[in-house]
Write an enzyme that holds these catalytic residues in place. Structure first.
Site: not given
Ligand code: E4P
Length: 216
Positions: A87
């Site tokens: 990622k």
């Molecule tokens: C995406 O892969 C992130 O881990 C995540 O969805 C972020 O979400 P949040 O805005 O609830 O922190």
């Protein structure tokens, strides 16, 4: 549409997996910190434990922000397990790194995406997934699901192979609207997945059936 769970919590991953509908897992440094995981060895072991639980794509995020650092870190993450997806944040060196990973057979998920323009760059660089953060877009006063729809349309028109992974999901309605909007994947907290189960008429109907069943 595939279902990923957005957590590093092993008990929650196990619970979603046992439902039989889980296709993968996404994590990020905040979610890992929430589990109290510290140090590279512990982090890598935690990713191994997630890969042992779920046979699907598991996103593991780099924390470097320069090209060389992202490549070095991404190579180590990818070596943990064949299902690891590296990622990478949507920054200039991130896009360069995604292209390098693509050319070298390492799958990526481009994270922190908030616009269609960023999503076009992800696809051009060959990311396997693009992650628009719909809850955070909503928080800023815009429509996150509309962004998912816009990206899905552009990818269809252009024939891009990158999959739209709707992230930052906050509730069941987000999941339903993302499915309508053409998301390939939704990564969701466990409570949003479980909320899909709920309808008061189901509970009322079941209570009545069970009551009548006693008369049989
Ligand atoms: C995406 O892969 C992130 O881990 C995540 O969805 C972020 O979400 P949040 O805005 O609830 O922190």
């Amino acid at each position: 549409m595939k279902f990923f769970i957005d957590t590093a919590n092993l008990a929650q991953i196990k619970e979603a997996h046992e439902l039989g509908i889980l296709d993968g897992v996404t994590t990020n440094p905040s979610l890992m910190a929430k589990e109290g995981i510290k140090g590279q060895e512990a982090i890598f072991n935690h990713y191994r434990a997630i890969c042992d639980l779920v046979d699907g794509d598991i996103s593991a995020e780099v924390v470097s922000t320069d090209f060389d650092g992202i490549i070095e870190e991404g190579k180590k993450l990818a070596a943990i397990h064949p299902n690891i997806i590296v990622k990478v944040p949507m920054i200039k060196d991130g896009v360069k790194a995604i292209k390098w990973f693509t050319d070298n057979g390492i799958a990526t998920n481009c994270t922190l995406v908030f616009s269609a323009g960023q999503a076009i760059l992800c696809a051009k660089a060959g990311a396997k997934y693009v992650s628009p953060f719909i809850g955070r877009v909503d928080d800023s006063g815009w429509d996150g699901v509309q962004l998912v729809q816009q990206i899905a349309n552009i990818y269809a028109v252009q024939g891009f192979k990158t999959q739209v992974l709707a992230a930052s999901i906050r509730n069941a309605n987000h999941i339903i609207r993302c499915a309508e909007a053409g998301a390939d994947v939704c990564t969701c907290p466990l409570d949003s997945i479980l909320a899909l189960l709920k309808h008061p008429l189901t509970d009322i109907g079941l209570a009545k059936f069970l009551e009548d069943a006693k008369k049989l």
